[in-house]
Design a protein around this motif. Structure first.
Motif, short mmCIF file in Angstrom:
data_model
loop_
_atom_site.label_atom_id
_atom_site.label_comp_id
_atom_site.label_asym_id
_atom_site.label_seq_id
_atom_site.Cartn_x
_atom_site.Cartn_y
_atom_site.Cartn_z
N ILE A 5 40.74 39.30 32.04
CA ILE A 5 40.50 40.70 32.40
C ILE A 5 41.87 41.30 32.69
O ILE A 5 42.59 40.80 33.56
CB ILE A 5 39.60 40.81 33.64
CG1 ILE A 5 38.24 40.14 33.38
CG2 ILE A 5 39.42 42.27 34.05
CD1 ILE A 5 37.38 39.97 34.64
N ILE A 6 42.22 42.34 31.96
CA ILE A 6 43.55 42.94 32.14
C ILE A 6 43.60 43.70 33.45
O ILE A 6 42.77 44.57 33.72
CB ILE A 6 43.89 43.89 30.97
CG1 ILE A 6 43.96 43.10 29.65
CG2 ILE A 6 45.23 44.59 31.22
CD1 ILE A 6 44.23 43.96 28.42
N ASP A 7 44.59 43.36 34.26
CA ASP A 7 44.81 44.01 35.55
C ASP A 7 46.01 44.94 35.42
O ASP A 7 47.13 44.49 35.25
CB ASP A 7 45.07 42.95 36.63
CG ASP A 7 45.26 43.57 38.01
OD1 ASP A 7 44.97 44.77 38.17
OD2 ASP A 7 45.72 42.84 38.91
N ILE A 29 41.88 37.19 35.99
CA ILE A 29 42.44 38.52 36.11
C ILE A 29 43.96 38.40 36.01
O ILE A 29 44.58 37.64 36.77
CB ILE A 29 42.04 39.15 37.46
CG1 ILE A 29 40.52 39.29 37.55
CG2 ILE A 29 42.72 40.50 37.65
CD1 ILE A 29 40.00 39.64 38.92
N THR A 30 44.56 39.13 35.06
CA THR A 30 45.99 38.95 34.84
C THR A 30 46.62 40.19 34.21
O THR A 30 45.95 40.96 33.52
CB THR A 30 46.26 37.73 33.93
OG1 THR A 30 47.67 37.51 33.82
CG2 THR A 30 45.66 37.90 32.55
N PRO A 45 39.23 46.83 31.42
CA PRO A 45 38.43 47.78 32.21
C PRO A 45 39.26 49.00 32.57
O PRO A 45 40.45 49.08 32.24
CB PRO A 45 38.08 46.96 33.45
CG PRO A 45 39.27 46.06 33.62
CD PRO A 45 39.76 45.75 32.24
N GLY A 46 38.65 49.93 33.27
CA GLY A 46 39.42 51.07 33.73
C GLY A 46 38.57 52.04 34.52
O GLY A 46 37.46 52.38 34.11
N VAL A 47 39.10 52.46 35.65
CA VAL A 47 38.50 53.50 36.47
C VAL A 47 39.67 54.35 36.95
O VAL A 47 40.70 53.82 37.33
CB VAL A 47 37.74 52.91 37.67
CG1 VAL A 47 37.26 54.01 38.60
CG2 VAL A 47 36.58 52.04 37.22
N LEU A 57 50.26 51.03 32.18
CA LEU A 57 50.36 50.17 30.99
C LEU A 57 51.78 50.17 30.43
O LEU A 57 52.29 49.13 30.01
CB LEU A 57 49.38 50.62 29.92
CG LEU A 57 47.90 50.38 30.20
CD1 LEU A 57 47.04 51.04 29.13
CD2 LEU A 57 47.58 48.88 30.28
N ARG A 58 52.42 51.33 30.42
CA ARG A 58 53.79 51.42 29.89
C ARG A 58 54.77 50.64 30.76
O ARG A 58 55.67 49.97 30.25
CB ARG A 58 54.22 52.89 29.80
CG ARG A 58 53.57 53.63 28.66
CD ARG A 58 54.15 55.05 28.50
NE ARG A 58 53.26 55.83 27.67
CZ ARG A 58 52.37 56.70 28.12
NH1 ARG A 58 52.26 56.94 29.42
NH2 ARG A 58 51.59 57.36 27.29
#
Length: 193
Positions: A5-7, A29-30, A45-47, A57-58
């Motif tokens: 899961i992308i953190d 989670i990483t 995911p994303g909120v 992300l950048r």
């Protein structure tokens, strides 16, 4: 199977992790690019707000890594929207995997759309065993119009995309981890792809 899961500091990843564990799977989670690149399945995911999430992300260079991934990736909510070309939210340039734009719902409807709504025109193995008109849980003020990549549709002011697919990239606007038994089944379908 190795699922990550992308953190990137843009979402409640813990509830997603618990949902995966309830299905009998494990996930990590990483934000580590090597762990993400070497995973069998990736959940994005994303909120929150689109421009803030893209900046995050950048900063970690995940904006260049994610479009290069070749394993199945599932974007959830804002994660799905960030897989698109751009968003009206914060005038944000996104990851450009889906060549479509994210638009704000018109002023004629209440935003955010919060709660349960039906999905239909289900067109992918992601929805194997899921009946038409299944209710899923949504929280969003921005949407993706129907397009060539649409694999599920919902009505709110107009018919719009609640799921997208292109090659190994999947996106769902709804929260499968908050959508009851059938939401869990959609998550399980992804993990079994």
């Amino acid at each position: 199977m190795n699922t990550v899961i992308i953190d990137y500091k843009a979402g409640n990843v813990q509830s997603l992790l618990f949902a995966i564990e309830r299905l009998g799977f494990s996930a990590k989670i990483t934000s580590n690019p090597d762990e993400i690149s070497n995973a069998d399945k990736v959940i994005f995911p994303g909120v929150g707000e689109a421009s803030f999430a893209m900046n995050s992300l950048r900063e970690t260079h995940l904006d260049s890594l994610i479009p290069e991934l070749r394993q199945p990736l599932l974007g959830i909510c804002l994660g799905m929207q960030l897989l698109c070309k751009d968003s009206e939210e914060g005038d944000t340039k996104a990851l450009r995997i889906f060549d479509v734009s994210v638009r704000k719902f018109p002023d004629s409807v209440l935003v955010p759309q919060i709660g349960w709504n039906q999905i239909y025109d289900l067109k992918s193995d992601l929805f194997k065993g899921i009946p038409e008109q299944t209710y899923t849980y949504l929280v969003h003020s921005y949407y993706v119009a129907k397009n060539e990549h649409t694999i599920s549709t919902t009505d709110y002011s107009e018919a719009y995309s609640t799921a997208l697919q292109k090659d190994n990239f999947f996106g769902v606007q709804f929260h499968p981890e908050k959508s009851g038994i059938l939401g869990s089944k959609i998550l399980e379908n992804f993990l079994k792809l």
